[in-house]
Design a protein around this motif. Structure first.
Motif, mmCIF file in Angstrom:
data_model
loop_
_atom_site.group_PDB
_atom_site.id
_atom_site.type_symbol
_atom_site.label_atom_id
_atom_site.label_comp_id
_atom_site.label_asym_id
_atom_site.label_seq_id
_atom_site.Cartn_x
_atom_site.Cartn_y
_atom_site.Cartn_z
ATOM 1 N N MET A 130 0.834 -1.165 0.000
ATOM 2 C CA MET A 130 0.000 0.000 0.000
ATOM 3 C C MET A 130 0.890 1.243 0.000
ATOM 4 S SD MET A 130 -3.209 0.483 2.350
ATOM 5 C CE MET A 130 -4.013 1.969 2.561
ATOM 6 N N CYS A 131 0.405 2.282 -0.676
ATOM 7 C CA CYS A 131 1.180 3.521 -0.812
ATOM 8 C C CYS A 131 1.168 4.303 0.485
ATOM 9 C CB CYS A 131 0.607 4.388 -1.918
ATOM 10 S SG CYS A 131 1.006 3.764 -3.553
ATOM 11 N N HIS A 132 2.231 4.973 0.670
ATOM 12 C CA HIS A 132 2.376 5.841 1.829
ATOM 13 C C HIS A 132 1.429 7.041 1.666
ATOM 14 C CE1 HIS A 132 4.353 8.576 4.645
ATOM 15 N NE2 HIS A 132 4.799 7.466 5.239
ATOM 16 N N PRO A 133 0.818 7.538 2.751
ATOM 17 C CA PRO A 133 -0.101 8.686 2.663
ATOM 18 C C PRO A 133 0.538 9.922 2.050
ATOM 19 C CG PRO A 133 -0.282 7.652 4.819
ATOM 20 C CD PRO A 133 0.848 6.977 4.105
ATOM 21 N N ALA A 134 1.841 10.073 2.217
ATOM 22 C CA ALA A 134 2.522 11.238 1.651
ATOM 23 C C ALA A 134 2.477 11.198 0.122
ATOM 24 C CB ALA A 134 3.960 11.287 2.139
ATOM 25 N N VAL A 135 2.526 9.984 -0.444
ATOM 26 C CA VAL A 135 2.446 9.846 -1.906
ATOM 27 C C VAL A 135 1.070 10.289 -2.379
ATOM 28 C CG1 VAL A 135 2.488 8.198 -3.821
ATOM 29 C CG2 VAL A 135 4.176 8.024 -1.978
ATOM 30 N N PHE A 136 0.029 9.848 -1.660
ATOM 31 C CA PHE A 136 -1.328 10.276 -2.019
ATOM 32 C C PHE A 136 -1.454 11.797 -1.929
ATOM 33 C CE2 PHE A 136 -2.771 5.892 -0.640
ATOM 34 C CZ PHE A 136 -3.086 5.470 -1.921
ATOM 35 N N ALA A 137 -0.895 12.350 -0.877
ATOM 36 C CA ALA A 137 -0.958 13.806 -0.693
ATOM 37 C C ALA A 137 -0.221 14.522 -1.823
ATOM 38 C CB ALA A 137 -0.375 14.200 0.652
ATOM 39 N N ALA A 138 0.941 14.014 -2.194
ATOM 40 C CA ALA A 138 1.728 14.637 -3.267
ATOM 41 C C ALA A 138 0.980 14.555 -4.594
ATOM 42 C CB ALA A 138 3.099 13.977 -3.375
ATOM 43 N N VAL A 139 0.415 13.385 -4.877
ATOM 44 C CA VAL A 139 -0.348 13.212 -6.120
ATOM 45 C C VAL A 139 -1.556 14.140 -6.123
ATOM 46 C CG1 VAL A 139 -1.774 11.593 -7.426
ATOM 47 C CG2 VAL A 139 0.462 10.868 -6.562
ATOM 48 N N SER A 140 -2.230 14.247 -4.998
ATOM 49 C CA SER A 140 -3.387 15.130 -4.888
ATOM 50 C C SER A 140 -2.980 16.584 -5.076
ATOM 51 C CB SER A 140 -4.064 14.928 -3.539
ATOM 52 O OG SER A 140 -5.168 15.787 -3.402
ATOM 53 N N ALA A 141 -1.861 16.964 -4.486
ATOM 54 C CA ALA A 141 -1.381 18.342 -4.609
ATOM 55 C C ALA A 141 -1.022 18.654 -6.060
ATOM 56 C CB ALA A 141 -0.178 18.568 -3.700
ATOM 57 N N VAL A 142 -0.330 17.730 -6.716
ATOM 58 C CA VAL A 142 0.033 17.917 -8.121
ATOM 59 C C VAL A 142 -1.239 18.004 -8.971
ATOM 60 C CG1 VAL A 142 1.122 16.815 -10.119
ATOM 61 C CG2 VAL A 142 2.334 16.925 -7.942
ATOM 62 N N GLY A 143 -2.210 17.167 -8.669
ATOM 63 C CA GLY A 143 -3.491 17.207 -9.383
ATOM 64 C C GLY A 143 -4.199 18.534 -9.191
ATOM 65 N N SER A 144 -4.171 19.065 -7.976
ATOM 66 C CA SER A 144 -4.781 20.368 -7.707
ATOM 67 C C SER A 144 -4.091 21.470 -8.504
ATOM 68 C CB SER A 144 -4.715 20.702 -6.221
ATOM 69 O OG SER A 144 -5.520 19.811 -5.478
ATOM 70 N N LEU A 145 -2.762 21.423 -8.513
ATOM 71 C CA LEU A 145 -2.016 22.417 -9.287
ATOM 72 C C LEU A 145 -2.324 22.299 -10.773
ATOM 73 C CD1 LEU A 145 1.484 22.295 -7.553
ATOM 74 C CD2 LEU A 145 -0.126 24.209 -7.559
ATOM 75 N N ALA A 146 -2.292 21.082 -11.276
ATOM 76 C CA ALA A 146 -2.568 20.862 -12.702
ATOM 77 C C ALA A 146 -3.990 21.293 -13.054
ATOM 78 C CB ALA A 146 -2.349 19.387 -13.057
ATOM 79 N N GLY A 147 -4.925 20.963 -12.178
ATOM 80 C CA GLY A 147 -6.313 21.363 -12.412
ATOM 81 C C GLY A 147 -6.456 22.876 -12.466
ATOM 82 N N GLY A 148 -5.772 23.572 -11.574
ATOM 83 C CA GLY A 148 -5.803 25.036 -11.576
ATOM 84 C C GLY A 148 -5.228 25.617 -12.852
ATOM 85 N N VAL A 149 -4.115 25.021 -13.312
ATOM 86 C CA VAL A 149 -3.478 25.498 -14.542
ATOM 87 C C VAL A 149 -4.392 25.237 -15.742
ATOM 88 C CG1 VAL A 149 -1.545 25.101 -16.127
ATOM 89 C CG2 VAL A 149 -1.134 25.342 -13.671
ATOM 90 N N VAL A 150 -4.981 24.061 -15.830
ATOM 91 C CA VAL A 150 -5.880 23.737 -16.942
ATOM 92 C C VAL A 150 -7.106 24.650 -16.917
ATOM 93 C CG1 VAL A 150 -7.416 21.953 -17.864
ATOM 94 C CG2 VAL A 150 -5.085 21.358 -17.206
ATOM 95 N N GLN A 151 -7.666 24.857 -15.736
ATOM 96 C CA GLN A 151 -8.819 25.740 -15.614
ATOM 97 C C GLN A 151 -8.440 27.159 -16.029
ATOM 98 O OE1 GLN A 151 -10.414 25.981 -11.654
ATOM 99 N NE2 GLN A 151 -12.283 27.004 -12.321
ATOM 100 N N ALA A 152 -7.266 27.603 -15.624
ATOM 101 C CA ALA A 152 -6.806 28.947 -15.992
ATOM 102 C C ALA A 152 -6.658 29.066 -17.505
ATOM 103 C CB ALA A 152 -5.474 29.249 -15.300
ATOM 104 N N GLN A 153 -6.078 28.058 -18.116
ATOM 105 C CA GLN A 153 -5.900 28.073 -19.568
ATOM 106 C C GLN A 153 -7.256 28.115 -20.270
ATOM 107 O OE1 GLN A 153 -3.212 28.595 -21.196
ATOM 108 N NE2 GLN A 153 -4.087 28.355 -23.224
ATOM 109 N N GLY A 154 -8.198 27.360 -19.782
ATOM 110 C CA GLY A 154 -9.544 27.363 -20.362
ATOM 111 C C GLY A 154 -10.200 28.725 -20.238
ATOM 112 N N MET A 155 -10.046 29.362 -19.098
ATOM 113 C CA MET A 155 -10.614 30.698 -18.901
ATOM 114 C C MET A 155 -9.981 31.700 -19.855
ATOM 115 S SD MET A 155 -10.866 30.966 -14.804
ATOM 116 C CE MET A 155 -12.465 30.813 -14.040
ATOM 117 N N ARG A 156 -8.681 31.622 -20.008
ATOM 118 C CA ARG A 156 -7.985 32.546 -20.921
ATOM 119 C C ARG A 156 -8.438 32.323 -22.354
ATOM 120 N NH1 ARG A 156 -2.978 35.075 -19.271
ATOM 121 N NH2 ARG A 156 -3.187 35.994 -21.326
ATOM 122 N N GLN A 157 -8.568 31.059 -22.767
ATOM 123 C CA GLN A 157 -8.994 30.769 -24.137
ATOM 124 C C GLN A 157 -10.429 31.248 -24.372
ATOM 125 O OE1 GLN A 157 -8.266 26.590 -24.637
ATOM 126 N NE2 GLN A 157 -6.155 26.897 -25.272
#
Length: 173
Positions: free
Chosen positions: A1-28
């Motif tokens: 089983m994965c360490h909770p820190a890995v889940f947190a890191a993946v979630s954080a990266v996903g949040s950042l990526a989601g924000g960037v994608v949403q920002a790009q969509g708004m700009r377009q």
């Protein structure tokens, strides 16, 4: 089983990526809206040119009509042996007066249309600038939201790892 820190890191990266994608969509989306407004402004500018050409044509046609009426009046007067003074002159003056009023009405209408289209074009350009500004602000907000979400996720993971028993911070048992 994965360490909770890995889940947190993946979630954080996903949040950042989601924000960037949403920002790009708004700009377009904002850019597309701005381009639409710029095309509307260009159309209004083109319509102004068309209206001015049409008004010039109408003025010229009115003057040609006046010349034709005056010529017919002179010919009819000459046929009847009338001189170009008196009533024939009065009729010519009335025709010229009426033609001048028609030309003035054409000019006035064309100026009104031109002013309306100028205003419409300027308004469309302002909406385009506004749309772009809103897109930049929305994009910045989306990125900030992604960063905040990422830090919240990482902070929660750190808190859980630092206090695995789940006790409130600063309390002792």
């Amino acid at each position: 089983m994965c360490h909770p820190a890995v889940f947190a890191a993946v979630s954080a990266v996903g949040s950042l990526a989601g924000g960037v994608v949403q920002a790009q969509g708004m700009r377009q989306q904002a850019d597309a809206q701005a381009k639409s407004e710029e095309r509307r402004a260009q159309l209004a500018d083109r319509q102004k040119e068309i209206n001015q050409t049409q008004a010039s044509f109408e003025r010229r046609r009115t003057l040609e009509g006046l010349d034709k009426v005056l010529g017919n009046n002179r010919a009819a007067g000459a046929e009847r042996g009338l001189s170009e003074t008196g009533s024939l002159s009065d009729v010519a003056d009335d025709n010229a007066y009426e033609a001048a009023h028609q030309i003035e009405a054409i000019r006035y209408r064309a100026e009104g249309q031109r002013d309306n289209l100028t205003f419409e074009a300027a308004s469309a350009r302002e909406r385009a600038r506004s749309s772009r500004r809103a897109g930049r602000i929305g994009a910045a907000g989306a990125i900030l939201g992604g960063v905040t979400s990422a830090f919240t996720t990482l902070g929660n993971a750190y808190y859980k790892m630092a206090d695995p028993a789940g006790s409130p911070s600063g309390s002792t048992r």
